[in-house]
Motif scaffolding. Sequence first.
Motif, short mmCIF file in Angstrom:
data_model
loop_
_atom_site.label_atom_id
_atom_site.label_comp_id
_atom_site.label_asym_id
_atom_site.label_seq_id
_atom_site.Cartn_x
_atom_site.Cartn_y
_atom_site.Cartn_z
N HIS A 42 0.93 -1.46 0.43
CA HIS A 42 0.26 0.19 0.26
C HIS A 42 1.14 1.36 0.66
CE1 HIS A 42 -3.67 -2.55 1.21
NE2 HIS A 42 -3.57 -3.00 1.29
N LEU A 43 0.67 2.28 -0.97
CA LEU A 43 1.48 3.90 -1.15
C LEU A 43 1.26 4.05 0.86
CD1 LEU A 43 -0.14 5.07 -4.37
CD2 LEU A 43 2.21 3.90 -4.21
N PRO A 44 2.36 4.83 0.69
CA PRO A 44 2.57 5.23 2.57
C PRO A 44 1.34 6.52 2.72
CG PRO A 44 4.51 5.13 1.78
CD PRO A 44 3.35 4.78 0.55
N ASN A 45 0.89 7.60 1.61
CA ASN A 45 -0.41 8.52 2.23
C ASN A 45 -1.40 8.09 1.30
OD1 ASN A 45 1.80 10.14 2.84
ND2 ASN A 45 2.51 10.88 0.35
N SER A 46 -1.70 6.83 1.98
CA SER A 46 -2.79 6.33 1.16
C SER A 46 -3.66 6.14 2.35
CB SER A 46 -3.00 4.74 0.41
OG SER A 46 -2.31 3.65 1.18
N ASP B 118 -3.10 3.34 7.91
CA ASP B 118 -3.72 2.87 8.61
C ASP B 118 -2.35 2.22 9.71
OD1 ASP B 118 -5.10 -0.13 9.56
OD2 ASP B 118 -6.27 1.34 9.29
N ILE B 119 -2.18 1.05 8.72
CA ILE B 119 -0.41 0.29 8.90
C ILE B 119 0.27 1.37 10.02
CG2 ILE B 119 1.00 -1.19 7.76
CD1 ILE B 119 -0.71 -1.22 5.90
N THR B 120 0.36 2.52 8.47
CA THR B 120 1.43 3.17 10.08
C THR B 120 1.12 3.11 11.21
OG1 THR B 120 2.62 4.33 7.60
CG2 THR B 120 3.41 5.34 10.24
N TYR B 121 0.10 3.87 12.19
CA TYR B 121 -0.61 4.71 13.05
C TYR B 121 -1.48 3.96 13.64
CZ TYR B 121 1.12 8.29 10.62
OH TYR B 121 1.91 9.70 9.71
N LEU B 122 -1.95 3.05 13.39
CA LEU B 122 -3.34 2.62 14.23
C LEU B 122 -2.64 1.07 14.51
CD1 LEU B 122 -6.72 2.92 12.72
CD2 LEU B 122 -6.38 3.32 14.80
N LEU B 123 -3.16 0.31 15.59
CA LEU B 123 -3.54 -0.78 16.84
C LEU B 123 -5.05 -0.63 16.20
CD1 LEU B 123 -2.26 -2.92 17.58
CD2 LEU B 123 -1.98 -2.31 20.16
N ARG C 138 1.24 -6.87 6.71
CA ARG C 138 0.95 -7.63 5.21
C ARG C 138 -0.03 -6.91 4.62
NH1 ARG C 138 2.96 -11.73 8.98
NH2 ARG C 138 1.06 -12.35 8.96
N THR C 139 -1.08 -6.60 4.72
CA THR C 139 -2.62 -7.04 4.33
C THR C 139 -3.10 -5.37 4.50
OG1 THR C 139 -4.18 -7.66 6.32
CG2 THR C 139 -2.92 -9.52 4.69
#
Length: 457
Positions: free
Chosen positions: A3-7, A12-17, A28-29
């Motif tokens: 996924h593109l970092p700014n998408s 979501d992957i970067t900031y959310l648990l 991964r998904t």
Amino acid sequence: MTHLPNSLQGRDITYLLHPVTNARAHERTGPLVITRGEGVHVFDDSGKDYIEGLAGLWSVALGFSEKRLVEAAIRQLHQLPYMHLFASKGHEPSILLAEKLVQMTPKGLDRVHFTNSGSEANDTVIKMVWFYNNAIGRPEKKKFIGRIKGYHGITIAAGSLTGIPANHKGFDLPLDFARHVSTPHYWRFGHEGETEDQYSDRLAAELEEMILTEGPDTVAAFIGEPLMGAGGVIVPPRGYWPKIQAVCRKYDVLIVADEVINGFGRTGKMFACETYGIEPDILVLSKQITSSYQPLAAVVFSDAIYQGIADGSETLGTFGHGYTTSGHPVATAVGLECISIIEERDLVSNAARMGRILREGLARYKDHPMVGEVRGEGLIAAVEFVSDKATKAGFQPVGLAAQAVMAACQHHGLILRVSGEAVCFCPPLIITEDEIRELLHRFDLAMTDAFAQIAAV
């Protein structure tokens, strides 16, 4: 999947648990991003539609676009956006909702305390019962008995009542006040030649033995979902609740009916206590109380418990429990409107009718070589998979088939939830016959794909 970092997915992957998620697998998904809802459908950020077959989390009774709930929230936000209930403060929506709940719930439930979630409500039940027993001179009567596979929330105390290993492992739970008896699942745990009534007798005897072993003077309450939800939509066997109730009454053990999932029509009656003949001392409600448009839960309890708590608060100077947003006026205003809609549109009867169609449609899978049981009550159901019908053995690893079916369902535009080796159904109460037929069609496509994939392994 990249996924593109700014998408949205990348951020979501970067900031959310995420709750109840394998964090590494999620990295991964990435997420399925839902952008809007309409009736029983939700739509992702590509515009694809899904039938929300679990009503969010067993909770969106009125679907995803009920304007009257939105308008009720807006009206209340304009009039009084917030006020607490601490120190004898009150406001109209919470007063009226408390009155309505006492009027509509089973006889003998006379008082209401509001929280924000089912977990908080069950934590509150524990504290209320402890406070009550202290006030009436029974300081040793503090243990709670739940059931294996029961679900009562995920806070430290409520999570201890829950009987699902995934909610205990890694968290040092359960705490010592909680005990657990067997799951009331006749198909899975009934002995050969044993009738449902005999199975219920055995489970009642198990409960009595536990109470006697622990000491009746130490056991405060038995808590159970009338029909178990997150544990796999487990319908109680014939005679179970009257027999469990008789044991509790014999030893002065309070009965807590957790209707966080069951309440407001899910089992084809307004409350599942009516469905199964339960006369609780405490009733716990949430989810469909606002169709999850606002966070809200309610503990509805007997006058006897209230009188003990009230006396204790007089002695100590206060009942020292509550949350900043207990009985939030916007949430309780939405709750009042939600209940009005359920009653006006007779959605309890609709749940009973649509539930019969759903369960009849699912019943055709009973002869499938990898289906062990199809079960349900009202508008809630489950299909459980087995690797061997004769022995009822599950797949290895556990969830192999159910996860494959759930993934295939999502591919075909149907969102369900897995519990062990079962997939669970709990669509909004507003669902129509045509929408049930479409749900079943999408499930059929998923079953074909998933089991072709499993057979190829």
